[in-house]
Structures are given as C-alpha cells and as structure tokens.
Design a protein around this motif. Structure first.
Motif, PDB file in Angstrom:
ATOM      1  N   GLU A   1       0.730  -1.424  -0.070  1.00 49.45           N
ATOM      2  CA  GLU A   1      -0.039  -0.105  -0.150  1.00 49.45           C
ATOM      3  C   GLU A   1       0.885   1.398   0.142  1.00 49.45           C
ATOM      4  OE1 GLU A   1      -3.699   1.707   3.205  1.00 49.45           O
ATOM      5  OE2 GLU A   1      -3.830  -0.224   1.918  1.00 49.45           O
ATOM      6  N   GLU A   2       1.924   1.219   0.663  1.00 50.13           N
ATOM      7  CA  GLU A   2       2.945   2.408   0.774  1.00 50.13           C
ATOM      8  C   GLU A   2       3.391   2.755  -0.567  1.00 50.13           C
ATOM      9  OE1 GLU A   2       5.520   2.497   4.180  1.00 50.13           O
ATOM     10  OE2 GLU A   2       3.968   2.333   5.471  1.00 50.13           O
ATOM     11  N   GLU A   3       4.016   1.597  -1.179  1.00 52.77           N
ATOM     12  CA  GLU A   3       4.728   1.825  -2.547  1.00 52.77           C
ATOM     13  C   GLU A   3       3.576   2.180  -3.383  1.00 52.77           C
ATOM     14  OE1 GLU A   3       6.240  -1.149  -5.752  1.00 52.77           O
ATOM     15  OE2 GLU A   3       6.895  -1.615  -3.666  1.00 52.77           O
TER      16      GLU A   3
ATOM     17  N   MET B   1       0.780   3.992  -3.020  1.00 53.21           N
ATOM     18  CA  MET B   1       0.448   5.398  -2.303  1.00 53.21           C
ATOM     19  C   MET B   1       1.544   6.513  -2.889  1.00 53.21           C
ATOM     20  SD  MET B   1      -2.377   6.435  -0.758  1.00 53.21           S
ATOM     21  CE  MET B   1      -2.928   7.964  -0.928  1.00 53.21           C
ATOM     22  N   LEU B   2       2.559   5.801  -3.059  1.00 54.31           N
ATOM     23  CA  LEU B   2       3.570   6.993  -3.610  1.00 54.31           C
ATOM     24  C   LEU B   2       3.938   7.211  -4.909  1.00 54.31           C
ATOM     25  CD1 LEU B   2       6.173   8.540  -3.187  1.00 54.31           C
ATOM     26  CD2 LEU B   2       7.797   6.625  -3.892  1.00 54.31           C
TER      27      LEU B   2
ATOM     28  N   SER C   1       0.462   9.476  -5.134  1.00 53.63           N
ATOM     29  CA  SER C   1       0.538  10.784  -4.784  1.00 53.63           C
ATOM     30  C   SER C   1       1.596  11.574  -5.886  1.00 53.63           C
ATOM     31  CB  SER C   1       1.733  10.946  -3.642  1.00 53.63           C
ATOM     32  OG  SER C   1       0.967  10.070  -2.498  1.00 53.63           O
TER      33      SER C   1
ATOM     34  N   GLN D   1       0.895  10.828   0.515  1.00 54.55           N
ATOM     35  CA  GLN D   1       1.910   9.526   1.104  1.00 54.55           C
ATOM     36  C   GLN D   1       1.188   8.985   2.197  1.00 54.55           C
ATOM     37  OE1 GLN D   1       5.967  10.258  -0.234  1.00 54.55           O
ATOM     38  NE2 GLN D   1       6.031   8.057   0.159  1.00 54.55           N
ATOM     39  N   ASP D   2       1.036  10.056   3.475  1.00 55.60           N
ATOM     40  CA  ASP D   2       0.863   9.709   4.744  1.00 55.60           C
ATOM     41  C   ASP D   2      -0.837   8.990   4.788  1.00 55.60           C
ATOM     42  OD1 ASP D   2       2.027   9.907   7.321  1.00 55.60           O
ATOM     43  OD2 ASP D   2       0.274  11.298   7.938  1.00 55.60           O
TER      44      ASP D   2
ATOM     45  N   ALA E   1      -1.570   6.675   3.445  1.00 62.84           N
ATOM     46  CA  ALA E   1      -1.316   5.211   3.547  1.00 62.84           C
ATOM     47  C   ALA E   1      -1.490   4.676   4.793  1.00 62.84           C
ATOM     48  CB  ALA E   1      -0.087   4.799   2.595  1.00 62.84           C
ATOM     49  N   ARG E   2      -1.070   5.293   5.874  1.00 61.55           N
ATOM     50  CA  ARG E   2      -1.242   5.003   7.086  1.00 61.55           C
ATOM     51  C   ARG E   2      -2.685   5.218   7.847  1.00 61.55           C
ATOM     52  NH1 ARG E   2       0.789   7.431  11.177  1.00 61.55           N
ATOM     53  NH2 ARG E   2       0.487   9.547  10.176  1.00 61.55           N
TER      54      ARG E   2
ATOM     55  N   ASN F   1      -3.472   8.010   9.996  1.00 62.72           N
ATOM     56  CA  ASN F   1      -3.567   9.493   9.108  1.00 62.72           C
ATOM     57  C   ASN F   1      -4.834   9.871   9.957  1.00 62.72           C
ATOM     58  OD1 ASN F   1      -4.688  11.029   6.936  1.00 62.72           O
ATOM     59  ND2 ASN F   1      -2.472  11.411   7.280  1.00 62.72           N
TER      60      ASN F   1
END
Length: 514
Positions: A384-386, A388-389, A392, A424-425, A427-428, A431
């Motif tokens: 998810e974080e990848e 999301m980058l 973004s 990007q944040d 993804a947490r 947040n």
C-alpha cells in the motif's frame, strides 16, 4: 457454444404470438405475468428452474448462492461467462469449437452428404426455440413442431434431400419474431451469411443470448415470488442444520452481545474526531450524532453488529453463522469501503492545495477521481505504501498541469513536495484525515441502515460530498444485504435479543418486521 456476453434489457417474448411488431418497452404485461406463473419455473420450483437454466449444480452451496443473489438483488441478471482474451481455457474452447464446425462442414460436403450431426443441431435448435415460448403461445409451438418435425427431417436426411439452408432461413425468421429488440441487428447480420455451417454457428451464438434474455425476463417477472421463495428456502436450510447442531447460533449470539455491549458503553468525551464522529444511537442525519443516549433497541443492536462485520478480523473464526454465506460479499464491501476512504482522503487533501477554482470544476474533479480510482487498483498487487507513492506523484502532477491549463498559479516545488508527503501519509491507517473520513463513512452507513440511503445522502458530512455517487452504491449494497439477512434470520435474532434487551424493547421493535 456461445463466446459472447451482453447485458440485455428484457422484452416481452409473448408479443410474438399476438402481433409481429415488437414493442420498445421491456416491462411484462399482466397477461405475461399470469402465463409465467404457469411456466416450468412454477411447476418445479423457482430455484430449481433457475439452476437448470444457469447450469449450476443442485448442491447446497450453489442453491444457497443463487437463492441469496436473487433475494438480495432486485436487478439480478444471469450473465454468460466470458473468458479473458488469450486465456488457456479460452484458446482450448475456441479450438474445440473450430474443430467441431470444421468437421460438420466436411460431413455436409461429403458425397453423399452425412446429415447426422446436422440433425442433432436442428434438434437442439428446436428445443431452444420451444423454450423461448410462453405457455399461451400454442400456435407458434405447433408451427415449430411441424416445421422442425425430427421424424420427417430424419427421413429427408436418409434420402439425401434435407435442405439445411431452407431450414436455417425458417429458424432465422422465427428468431426475428422472438428476439428482444436489441438482438435484431445480430439476427439481421446472420441473414447475410451464405455458408450453411457459418450460419448454423452464428445461429447458436445468438440463440444462446436469447436464452439469457428469456431467463432474465423470467427472473424479473417472478421477482416477488423468487424473493419470498429465497427467504423461506434459506431459513428452512438453516433450520435443518440447527436441528442437527444445536450450538449453531453460538457465534451469532456472541456477535450480537458484543454489539449491545459497545452501544451500552459511554460515548467518548473531549475534543477530537472520536468525540465528534462517534457512532450515534440514532441518526437524525449522517452529520449529526445523538446528544443523549437512547435505550437500546433491536434495530440499534443489529445495525451496530452489521457495521462491526466491516471491521472483522480475518483471523477471527467466530464469524456469525447466520452470515457465513454473505462473508465474501461483506469482504468485497469492506474492500470497497477502504478504497472510498482513501479516495475521499486524497480528494480532501488535494483540495486544500488546489483552491476552490480548480475543485469547482466538475470536469477536473471527475478526471482526478478516475485517475485515483485507476491507481487504487494497484493496491491489490503492490504494498500500500509503495502504491500510494505512485498515486501521490500522479495526483500532484495532475493538479500542477490543470492549474497551468486554467491560467492559475502552478504549485511551487515546496507545495508540490508537501502535497506528495501528505498524500503519502494517507497510506497510514492512523493518518488523521483518513481516520476522520473513515469514521464519517461508517456513520453514513449506519444512518443508511436506520433511515435509508436516499435520506442519508441529503446531509453528507464534509469530505464525503465528492464521492456521493460511490457512497450511494456502497450504501445500497450494504442495505440490501443486511435487509435480506434480517428477513431470513429475523426470528433467530429476536430470540437472541430477548436475552440481551429488556422485554418491552424487544416487543416494541420485532426484528422480523424491520
């Protein structure tokens, strides 16, 4: 043998009996509904009939699946399976079909011609045409029986005089009479095919679509009966299991107990999103929470229980027994909810950097939503974080370019970096923007259960207005699922809630009448 799939609005197949012209209206007449009640679907049971026409097996799993789908979804339609382009199964099927039709061509071209396969095909075509008729269409039934008299056709084949092109022409005329308006073009294209084998292949393809049309027409015409049948069928199946396993409602009891306990706990106090958006006992609107707690009711407990299913831990095996058949659907809704949370969060963060002029453009908002939704699909195959980058950076680029195109001041490098960082944040799960949006969507769904979808859409909280259409779709699916479940298992829920709530409150709102 069909290779195609298409959703088609129903057309009254019975109109062919009384007049050649086909109406544009897709609604069945009262006479048609009466005729359909005498159709085989009534004689052998709605579910059994649908199993036969959809090719499903008469197993508990398939029957329950079909029964639930028909009961929950008023727009339920049977669709043909379409294999992905280039798939192994698709290539094998196409090769087998090609070999079959090529072999038929060789048989018909032999000296003397071998009509054995052609006779089998004509027999199958006759059966399909007859299956498309309503019980009152006796004249057409007699006509088809006479024109495709298999005994007579067999004699012609034995004497080498079977006229396949002539029979194909008759079949096309009958298809023109019986097909839905949307199939007219496909039938007309068949009239231009001179090769008898290609023509027969095309006839089978279009007839397969016509069978789907008739099945969906029947489903729509018998929807009230099918829904009632679905409720009774599912309840009877569950009762049979309960008779054999007396503890079958243990997990369901714990599920409702947990919901009642959560509602009895004091609401959080103090500043912050948890206090502002805490789930209300009753909804006057999605953006208003109850100022004072109300006595628990079956409706409130069930609503809280259903909402908890969207947060269910996959590792928790104590899933309510009454919802096991709906677990896959609930997981799909959970995934859809998670995507909407990210979508709304991205739009909210983006709007703070773009200004009211850019976000006041419906065209820009629609484009940004399309881009974000497409990128959300990558969350299924990437961390998810990848993912999301990537999203973004793409969103920041869309905003930057759109500002320039509209003659507005483009984002500075600092603002671009800040926008990408804030997106990007998202993804947490912790947040703050994502948490608030998540809570507001849950509150919206809770109000959908209490007030209905349309009333809940009238006063959406901030941050959700840009995803109104998506929320309406999610809310309708969730309400349909829970409503059907309550209709099936309402008596069981009432008995369980009698042990959790004061008797007066249970009697005041019987679960079975929700």
């Amino acid at each position: 043998m069909t290779d195609v799939k298409e959703n088609v609005p129903g057309k009254d197949p019975g109109d062919a009996e009384s007049r050649p012209c086909k109406p544009e209206s897709s609604g069945p007449t009262q006479e048609d509904k009466s005729s359909l009640r005498d159709h085989p679907s009534r004689s052998f049971g709605c579910t059994s009939y649908l199993l036969s026409v959809t090719g499903l097996r008469n197993t508990v799993s398939d029957v329950s699946k079909l029964s639930s789908e028909v009961g929950m979804n008023r727009d339920f339609r049977v669709e043909e399976k379409v294999l992905p382009p280039g798939s192994l199964e698709g290539r094998i099927r196409e090769t087998m079909h090609d070999a079959f039709w090529e072999h038929l061509k060789e048989r018909l071209s032999a000296t003397p011609p071998d009509f054995s396969w052609a006779l089998e095909l004509l027999k199958e075509i006759k059966e399909i045409l007859l299956s498309l008729l309503l019980p009152r269409q006796n004249r057409l039934r007699s006509e088809i029986e006479e024109a495709l008299d298999m005994g007579l056709l067999k004699q012609e084949a034995e004497h080498g005089s079977l006229n396949v092109p002539h029979l194909s022409k008759y079949i096309l005329n009958m298809m023109t009479l019986l097909c839905a308006p949307v199939r007219d073009e496909a039938v007309q294209k068949l009239e231009n095919i001179s090769d008898p084998v290609r023509l027969l292949r095309g006839i089978f393809q279009v007839l397969s679509l016509m069978k789907m049309d008739m099945v969906n027409y029947t489903i729509q015409s018998l929807q009230p009966q099918l829904q009632e049948h679905s409720i009774q069928f599912e309840r009877a199946k569950f009762q049979d299991l309960l008779n054999k396993q007396p503890g079958l409602l243990d997990h369901t009891t714990r599920w409702l107990t947990r919901a009642a306990t959560e509602l009895s706990a004091p609401l959080p106090s103090g500043p912050g999103p948890d206090a502002a958006d805490a789930s209300s006992s009753a909804c006057s609107s999605p953006s208003e929470a109850a100022s004072s707690p109300e006595p628990l009711s079956p409706t409130m407990v069930l609503s809280q229980g259903f909402l908890n299913l969207l947060l269910w831990d996959p590792e928790d095996d104590e899933f309510p027994e009454t919802l096991l058949t709906d677990r896959a659907r609930l997981q799909e809704l959970e995934a859809q909810l998670r995507q909407l949370t990210i979508l709304a969060s991205v739009l909210l963060v983006s709007s703070s950097f773009s200004g009211s002029v850019l976000f006041g453009s419906p065209q820009f908002v629609d484009k940004l939503k399309r881009v974000t939704k497409a990128l959300l699909e990558e969350f299924k195959s990437r961390p998810e974080e990848e993912a999301m980058l990537t999203m973004s950076e793409q969103v920041a680029q869309e905003i930057h370019q759109s500002l320039k195109n509209m003659g507005l001041a483009a984002l500075s490098s600092d603002n671009t970096g800040s926008l990408i960082g804030q997106l990007q944040d998202v993804a947490r799960k912790e947040n703050c923007v994502r948490s608030v949006i998540d809570q507001r969507i849950y509150l919206f769904l809770k109000c959908c259960l209490v007030l209905g979808v349309q009333r809940s859409l009238l006063d959406l909280p901030g941050g959700l207005t840009l995803i109104e259409a998506e929320l309406a779709e999610l809310g309708q699916k969730f309400v349909s699922l829970t409503h059907h479940n309550q209709q099936v298992f309402g008596p069981y829920y009432t008995e369980i809630l009698k042990g959790l709530l004061p008797p007066a409150q249970v009697l005041e709102t019987e679960v079975a009448s929700l």
